[in-house]
Motif scaffolding. Structure first.
Motif, PDB file in Angstrom:
ATOM      1  N   ASP A  26     -11.237 -73.830   4.440  1.00  0.00           N
ATOM      2  CA  ASP A  26     -11.176 -73.557   2.987  1.00  0.00           C
ATOM      3  C   ASP A  26     -12.547 -73.208   2.413  1.00  0.00           C
ATOM      4  O   ASP A  26     -12.750 -73.307   1.189  1.00  0.00           O
ATOM      5  N   ASN A  29     -12.136 -70.022  -0.002  1.00  0.00           N
ATOM      6  CA  ASN A  29     -10.897 -69.895  -0.768  1.00  0.00           C
ATOM      7  C   ASN A  29     -11.127 -69.502  -2.217  1.00  0.00           C
ATOM      8  O   ASN A  29     -10.208 -69.013  -2.889  1.00  0.00           O
ATOM      9  N   GLN A  33      -8.586 -62.515  -3.818  1.00  0.00           N
ATOM     10  CA  GLN A  33      -8.097 -61.399  -3.019  1.00  0.00           C
ATOM     11  C   GLN A  33      -8.319 -60.075  -3.728  1.00  0.00           C
ATOM     12  O   GLN A  33      -8.506 -59.042  -3.082  1.00  0.00           O
ATOM     13  N   SER A 185     -11.195 -60.011  -0.933  1.00  0.00           N
ATOM     14  CA  SER A 185     -11.496 -60.984   0.125  1.00  0.00           C
ATOM     15  C   SER A 185     -11.449 -60.358   1.516  1.00  0.00           C
ATOM     16  O   SER A 185     -11.555 -61.069   2.518  1.00  0.00           O
ATOM     17  N   ARG A 206     -10.420 -65.525   3.535  1.00  0.00           N
ATOM     18  CA  ARG A 206      -9.686 -66.725   3.111  1.00  0.00           C
ATOM     19  C   ARG A 206      -8.811 -67.226   4.262  1.00  0.00           C
ATOM     20  O   ARG A 206      -8.721 -68.427   4.498  1.00  0.00           O
TER      21      ARG A 206
END
Length: 680
Positions: A26, A29, A33, A185, A206
């Motif tokens: 993570d 994260n 995106q 991402s 991610r």
């Protein structure tokens, strides 16, 4: 290139202490995106990279900085900086102390990261991983924009990425460079060298945070050479810097005959205090490489590469650290297929007594000097991009197969040091120096059957010598030269040289595979004289028109519906335009004519009057004969070479008024040629 292959090939096997790497779970994260602005991507990315886990940094020994925030105009081209740069801990202080207006980041960056907010703005598009081999081979790696907005965003983003990589290479001594791009991402790794670039498939940081984290961990374990630095260059000692400064200062004083502030200013073009380095040159002898390397001291370059791939030549005034003799050091990337290096050519021409060319001091390919690299097959600094073009994962770009030329790092030192032709002091010096160059051309042809093929303003230097009142001209840069056959044509066909000064014949469409001849070099020398006269000597051409004249005569081939014309032919009108020159400077027969109307006399004596849309500029006989393949029954090239001086004199006479030359329609050639800009 698949990410796994990229990591194994260029970053090596995972380090033994990989278990000490911070957890990647993570870790990224917070990177969206997709986003609306680049800041929404690089801000959380920077926070993740700078964060430590249990006191363990993501990239030990390195520091990340948001360099975009150190730009005074971050949205303007020429002022923009990468979103994130990575520096060593010992160099970060230099960057932080620098004025934000400076571009210190490019001089110390180990890698940089550039982001775009949305995956659709990624310049590249990967194929379907389930596609068969036939589809994969036909897949085009370059994205085709759906609309103008997407095209603009993609072009700007990738253009900035290339510009940043180019500036890093220009400000550092590098063999290669790693960079990273993020589209939302989705990340890609890049490896740049002087042959091109290798790009990985995209992956989501991610979902695959372990890959992204592993890259930085492996990167931190690489040596300086493993991160792309050229270790044959070291900082000079204080004693060596003093030797360099004093030697160059005395030479500048002798060449320019200046003192005081003028001397200091002239010296500053070659020397910057605290920035003197020692460059290693491994001399290449006819029997093979010499084991005794020489050290040459340099400071500020007089030539800096502004392109990312190609020869990318740097030029320095240098001083031999052992003998204290001044010289000129040329640092370049030659093609590996080149049989004779420039040093080999110069050595041979020196032995034959060719006049007005540089004297060779040392030359040789640059060796890899790290102990671990010497165990591989790469004993010299070679590019590696070319080694992967035949791999099954290699993709097409712009509908074309990728063709990459392998290059090798090469250095040449000569004992001839001078000033560029643009620093000429008057008409007398221009004509004397270009005549000296013509003597060098004649000697090389007579003694070695060799023509230069790259006559340009940048390839002539001026040197003050004690036995002459004006500076002597020397013809340099013989790497593009070639031998000629019995017909007087270069053995290797194809265009070579500087676009702006090429002969009319070599500029013609379809003639890009023709062979250069001596007359082409003569014509290029004429254009050098004209160029210097327009830019560096007093004349009566209006300043407002001079830029257009230079641009249209030397740089462009236009899309012209009237006829098939080369850059120099079309430009004759601009040189003798009724609105550009005073009436007393117009060519005979042109005073009082209306703009757009020309009346010429045909070769058969008849008169033809045409509108500006259909007018045709004709060349003098000497030039016209070189503009097309020789007709059947024309004398052999060897016979024409013997009377070239007579024809050159005739050309000089008939070329006094180019627009008054006999008019005749020209056949062949496409009329729908796009505008072409200068390529050097």
């Amino acid at each position: 290139m698949p990410v796994s292959i990229f990591m194994e090939t260029f970053l090596g096997t995972p380090p033994e202490d990989s278990r000490n790497m911070p957890s990647s779970r993570d870790a990224f994260n917070d990177v969206p995106q997709s986003a609306r602005r680049p800041a929404e991507v690089y801000e959380p990315l920077f926070a993740a990279l700078a964060k430590t886990s249990a006191g363990k940094p993501r990239c030990p020994g390195f520091v990340f900085e948001k360099s975009i925030e150190r730009s005074i105009r971050p949205s303007r081209l020429g002022y923009a900086k990468p979103h994130i740069c990575c520096f060593t801990r010992r160099n970060i202080a230099h960057v932080q102390r620098a004025d934000p207006a400076e571009r210190m980041e490019f001089g110390f960056a180990e890698l940089f990261i550039q982001t775009v907010p949305h995956p659709s703005f990624d310049f590249f598009v990967d194929p379907n991983p389930d596609a068969d081999g036939g589809i994969l081979r036909k897949h085009d790696f370059a994205r085709k924009p759906m609309d103008e907005k997407q095209h603009t965003e993609i072009e700007r983003a990738y253009g900035l990425h290339i510009a940043f990589a180019t500036e890093v290479f220009a400000r550092q001594h590098r063999v290669f460079l790693f960079t990273i791009s993020l589209a939302g991402s989705l990340a890609r790794f890049f490896r740049w060298d002087r042959s091109g670039c290798i790009v990985t498939n995209a992956f989501d940081i991610r979902e695959h945070a372990e890959i992204f984290a592993d890259f930085f961990w492996r990167f931190s374990k690489l040596s300086d050479a493993g991160r792309g630095h050229d270790l044959t260059i070291r900082m000079a000692s204080k004693e060596e810097e003093s030797l360099f400064r004093n030697t160059v200062q005395e030479y500048v004083r002798a060449q320019l005959d200046v003192q005081g502030d003028k001397l200091d200013k002239a010296l500053s073009f070659h020397y910057q205090p605290g920035h003197v380095t020692a460059i290693q040159v491994d001399p290449q002898q006819p029997s093979g490489p010499d084991q005794h390397a020489q050290r040459f001291l340099v400071s500020r370059p007089v030539v800096t590469p502004l392109l990312l791939s190609g020869r990318c030549t740097r030029g320095y005034w240098c001083v031999n650290a052992a003998t204290g003799r001044i010289g000129f050091l040329k640092d370049t990337w030659r093609t590996i297929l080149q049989k004779d290096t420039e040093g080999d050519i110069l050595r041979h021409l020196n032995r034959l007594g060719v006049r007005n060319i540089p004297t060779l001091a040392a030359h040789g390919d640059v060796r890899v000097c790290t102990s671990e690299a010497e165990k591989t097959d790469y004993t010299y600094q070679d590019t590696q991009t070319d080694q992967f073009v035949d791999e099954p994962w290699a993709r097409r770009i712009g509908g074309c197969d990728v063709i990459v030329c392998r290059r090798r790092h090469y250095r040449l030192v000569t004992n001839t040091v001078g000033y560029p032709l643009r620093d000429l002091r008057g008409t007398e010096e221009l004509l004397h120096s270009t005549y000296d160059v013509f003597v060098a051309m004649q000697d090389a042809l007579a003694e070695d059957s060799r023509i230069h093929r790259d006559l340009s303003v940048g390839n002539i230097i001026l040197v003050k010598e004690p036995d002459r009142a004006v500076r002597k001209g020397y013809l340099i840069d013989w790497e593009s030269s070639d031998r000629v056959d019995d017909e007087g044509e270069a053995i290797h066909a194809g265009r070579a040289g500087t676009w702006a000064f090429m002969s009319i014949r070599m500029l013609y469409p379809g003639n890009d595979e023709c062979s250069h001849v001596f007359e082409d070099d003569m014509e290029s020398l004429l254009y050098v004289v004209l160029y210097c006269a327009l830019l560096y000597l007093p004349h009566r051409v209006l300043v407002t028109n001079l830029t257009e004249i230079i641009d249209k005569f030397f740089d462009e081939i236009e899309d012209d519906e009237r006829n098939d014309r080369t850059v120099h032919e079309l430009s004759m009108l601009h040189l003798y335009d009724l609105h550009s020159l005073p009436s007393d400077l117009m060519p005979p027969g042109y005073r009082g004519r209306k703009r757009g109307r020309l009346s010429d006399t045909d070769e058969d004596g008849s008169s033809s009057s045409t509108s500006s849309k259909a007018q045709s500029i004709r060349l003098p006989p000497a030039k016209r004969n070189r503009a097309a393949p020789p007709p059947t029954g024309e004398p052999r090239r060897s016979e024409r070479i013997r009377d070239q001086q007579l024809r050159a004199k005739a050309a000089a006479t008939t070329s006094a008024s180019p627009v008054n030359a006999p008019a005749r329609k020209r056949n062949g050639g496409s009329t729908n040629r796009p505008r072409r800009r200068s390529r050097k």
